[in-house]
Design a protein around this motif. Structure first.
Motif, short mmCIF file in Angstrom:
data_model
loop_
_atom_site.label_atom_id
_atom_site.label_comp_id
_atom_site.label_asym_id
_atom_site.label_seq_id
_atom_site.Cartn_x
_atom_site.Cartn_y
_atom_site.Cartn_z
N LEU A 61 0.81 -1.22 0.00
CA LEU A 61 0.00 0.00 0.00
C LEU A 61 0.84 1.27 0.00
O LEU A 61 0.50 2.25 -0.67
N CYS A 62 1.93 1.27 0.75
CA CYS A 62 2.69 2.50 1.00
C CYS A 62 4.08 2.46 0.38
O CYS A 62 4.66 1.39 0.19
N THR A 63 4.60 3.64 0.13
CA THR A 63 5.99 3.74 -0.28
C THR A 63 6.86 3.55 0.96
O THR A 63 6.39 3.66 2.10
N VAL A 64 8.15 3.31 0.74
CA VAL A 64 9.08 3.19 1.86
C VAL A 64 9.07 4.47 2.68
O VAL A 64 9.04 4.43 3.92
N ALA A 65 9.05 5.61 2.02
CA ALA A 65 9.05 6.90 2.73
C ALA A 65 7.78 7.07 3.58
O ALA A 65 7.85 7.58 4.69
N GLU A 66 6.63 6.64 3.06
CA GLU A 66 5.39 6.74 3.83
C GLU A 66 5.43 5.85 5.06
O GLU A 66 5.02 6.26 6.15
N LEU A 67 5.93 4.63 4.91
CA LEU A 67 6.06 3.72 6.05
C LEU A 67 7.01 4.28 7.09
O LEU A 67 6.75 4.22 8.30
N ARG A 105 6.36 8.82 13.31
CA ARG A 105 5.33 9.53 14.09
C ARG A 105 4.88 8.70 15.27
O ARG A 105 4.66 9.23 16.37
N LEU A 106 4.75 7.40 15.10
CA LEU A 106 4.37 6.53 16.22
C LEU A 106 5.46 6.53 17.28
O LEU A 106 5.17 6.62 18.48
N GLU A 107 6.71 6.47 16.86
CA GLU A 107 7.83 6.52 17.82
C GLU A 107 7.82 7.84 18.58
O GLU A 107 8.02 7.88 19.80
N VAL A 108 7.59 8.93 17.87
CA VAL A 108 7.52 10.25 18.51
C VAL A 108 6.37 10.28 19.52
O VAL A 108 6.53 10.78 20.64
N ALA A 109 5.23 9.73 19.14
CA ALA A 109 4.07 9.70 20.06
C ALA A 109 4.42 8.92 21.32
O ALA A 109 4.07 9.36 22.44
N GLN A 110 5.10 7.80 21.19
CA GLN A 110 5.50 7.02 22.35
C GLN A 110 6.42 7.84 23.26
O GLN A 110 6.28 7.81 24.48
N MET A 111 7.36 8.55 22.66
CA MET A 111 8.30 9.35 23.45
C MET A 111 7.61 10.52 24.13
O MET A 111 7.89 10.82 25.29
#
Length: 94
Positions: free
Chosen positions: A32-38, A44-50
């Protein structure tokens, strides 16, 4: 601002919910996604966790390489968004 086609997004949500394993999920998102999108979504998920763990912008930027704009955007979503991060983050602990 672009308008979201509800029919298309609902089909996408249904497709994600139909996945039954991490392997299926990985394959679907790779198709579904490009490497850049993934990479962007993963970051963003890592940032949210931090942010959820109480880290400050400077430390997050140093650890992830995320821009201050990305960190700010994720923080706004955590504080005022639809609750998606708040639903998922506790499930990732452990």
């Amino acid at each position: 601002m672009q308008k979201i086609d509800q029919g298309q997004t609902e089909r996408l949500y249904q497709a994600v919910l139909s996945l039954t394993s991490q392997e299926e999920c990985r394959a679907f998102f790779q198709d579904l996604c490009t490497v850049a999108e993934l990479q962007a979504m993963s970051q963003r998920l890592e940032v949210a966790q931090m942010l959820d763990a109480g880290l400050i912008y400077h430390d997050i930027l140093a650890r992830t390489g995320a821009s201050s704009a990305t960190i700010s955007r994720v923080n706004r979503a955590l504080q005022y968004g639809a609750g998606g991060y708040k639903a998922v983050l506790p499930r990732l602990e452990g």
